[in-house]
Design an enzyme around this catalytic site. Structure first.
Site, short mmCIF file in Angstrom:
data_model
loop_
_atom_site.label_atom_id
_atom_site.label_comp_id
_atom_site.label_asym_id
_atom_site.label_seq_id
_atom_site.Cartn_x
_atom_site.Cartn_y
_atom_site.Cartn_z
N ASP A 1 18.50 -22.01 20.93
CA ASP A 1 17.53 -23.02 20.46
C ASP A 1 16.76 -22.49 19.26
O ASP A 1 16.51 -21.29 19.15
CB ASP A 1 16.57 -23.33 21.63
CG ASP A 1 15.85 -24.65 21.42
OD1 ASP A 1 16.16 -25.37 20.44
OD2 ASP A 1 14.97 -24.96 22.24
N LEU B 1 36.56 -10.34 26.76
CA LEU B 1 35.36 -11.17 26.92
C LEU B 1 35.80 -12.63 26.99
O LEU B 1 36.63 -13.06 26.20
CB LEU B 1 34.44 -10.99 25.71
CG LEU B 1 33.21 -11.90 25.68
CD1 LEU B 1 32.09 -11.30 26.52
CD2 LEU B 1 32.69 -12.12 24.27
N HIS C 1 21.93 -24.51 11.61
CA HIS C 1 23.11 -24.42 12.49
C HIS C 1 24.11 -23.42 11.93
O HIS C 1 24.75 -22.69 12.69
CB HIS C 1 23.75 -25.80 12.66
CG HIS C 1 22.85 -26.78 13.36
ND1 HIS C 1 22.11 -26.45 14.46
CD2 HIS C 1 22.56 -28.09 13.10
CE1 HIS C 1 21.41 -27.51 14.86
NE2 HIS C 1 21.66 -28.51 14.04
C1 FPP Z 1 19.59 -25.91 18.98
O1 FPP Z 1 18.72 -25.83 17.89
C2 FPP Z 1 20.97 -25.70 18.59
C3 FPP Z 1 21.99 -26.57 18.77
C4 FPP Z 1 21.82 -27.88 19.40
C5 FPP Z 1 23.35 -26.30 18.30
C6 FPP Z 1 23.88 -24.92 18.48
C7 FPP Z 1 25.08 -24.79 17.65
C8 FPP Z 1 25.41 -23.73 16.90
C9 FPP Z 1 24.66 -22.47 16.88
C10 FPP Z 1 26.60 -23.87 16.02
C11 FPP Z 1 27.73 -22.98 16.27
C12 FPP Z 1 28.13 -22.86 17.67
C13 FPP Z 1 29.23 -22.17 18.05
C14 FPP Z 1 29.57 -22.00 19.49
C15 FPP Z 1 30.13 -21.57 17.06
P1 FPP Z 1 17.85 -27.09 17.49
O2 FPP Z 1 18.58 -27.82 16.44
O3 FPP Z 1 17.54 -27.88 18.73
O4 FPP Z 1 16.58 -26.39 16.93
P2 FPP Z 1 15.09 -26.97 16.93
O5 FPP Z 1 14.68 -27.12 18.37
O6 FPP Z 1 14.32 -25.91 16.23
O7 FPP Z 1 15.13 -28.27 16.17
#
Ligand code: FPP
Length: 249
Positions: free
Chosen positions: A29, A140, A46
């Site tokens: 997050d 893993l 992201h």
């Molecule tokens: C949460 O941050 C993150 C996500 C919903 C997406 C996670 C995805 C990745 C890290 C991309 C790559 C993944 C893989 C497995 C290669 P948020 O957008 O909710 O952040 P915020 O709460 O600060 O808005």
């Protein structure tokens, strides 16, 4: 951290005290806030988050963790803008293809939980290709939760058991925790030992609710794109220092 003893059959380093969690799950997050702080679009957060995934997997392999489960897209994430959903889908396919060789080299196997078919045939095919290519790996297991929701997973398990009862092959009185667990998508994984959420939020957000029953929970203020080897090892050290009692005392 304590030094590694002789590696196991899969080549994983082992700690002498057996204090390494076998299965670590992460709610990644804070990508959006990381980008906002820098005046960048959310997709930049992201992208940086995908780099954190790479660093974290390397640290997990190095420390002998067997399974890392990542919450990459929740069933609630469809509420985000069409643009962001499409960015996340694009990034996922891109990341897996770009990292495929190095994941294979590091011995990383891929498993998906959630209903990834909702992402359409193109991404589904790319994901399946990555799973096939990484099939022989055994160091893993990377579990990526895509379009995943824990309550839906538990409800589906209940449905499957109900079908067996309806067919007469299962007596309702025989339904116990192990039969429910056997119908979950995580049925082939070791118990969840440690669940980490980044960015200072203190919620499970419908992630692995059943599986987290006895897991150690850790919440760190670090935003996901800033997470890496040092943070992962700090979490493992903290895990090792907590005495797990499984409700026994
Ligand atoms: C949460 O941050 C993150 C996500 C919903 C997406 C996670 C995805 C990745 C890290 C991309 C790559 C993944 C893989 C497995 C290669 P948020 O957008 O909710 O952040 P915020 O709460 O600060 O808005």
């Amino acid at each position: 951290m304590s030094p590694a003893a002789a590696p196991d059959k899969a080549g994983r380093p082992a700690r002498e005290d057996g204090s390494v969690p076998r299965h670590v799950a992460i709610i990644m997050d804070g990508n959006g806030r990381w980008a906002k702080k820098r005046g960048l679009p959310r997709v930049a957060g992201h992208r940086a988050g995908a780099e954190a995934v790479r660093r974290t997997l390397r640290a997990a392999v190095k420390n002998g963790v067997e399974v890392v489960t990542l919450y990459a897209f929740s069933s609630e994430n469809w509420r985000r803008s069409e643009e962001e959903v499409s960015d996340l889908k694009g990034l996922l396919g891109y990341y897996l293809e770009r990292e495929l060789e190095s994941l294979a080299k590091e011995g990383v196997r891929l498993k998906l939980i959630g209903d990834y078919s909702a992402f359409g045939p193109d991404l589904s095919k790319r994901l399946e290709k990555a799973m096939t290519k990484l099939q022989p790996s055994n160091r893993l297991t990377l579990v990526v939760a895509l379009n995943y929701g824990s309550r839906a997973e538990i409800a589906q398990a209940a449905q499957k058991l109900a079908v067996k009862v309806g067919e007469g092959s299962l007596d309702p009185s025989a339904i116990d925790e192990s039969l429910v667990a056997a119908e979950l998508q995580t049925n082939d994984l070791p118990e969840l030992d440690l669940l980490i959420r980044t960015s200072g939020e203190v919620r499970l957000s419908n992630f692995l609710l059943w599986q987290a029953a006895y897991a150690e929970l850790m919440f760190t203020p670090t935003l996901w794109p800033d997470f890496g080897e040092a943070e992962f090892e700090a979490a493992i050290d903290q895990y090792a220092s907590r005495e797990r009692r499984f409700g026994g005392r």
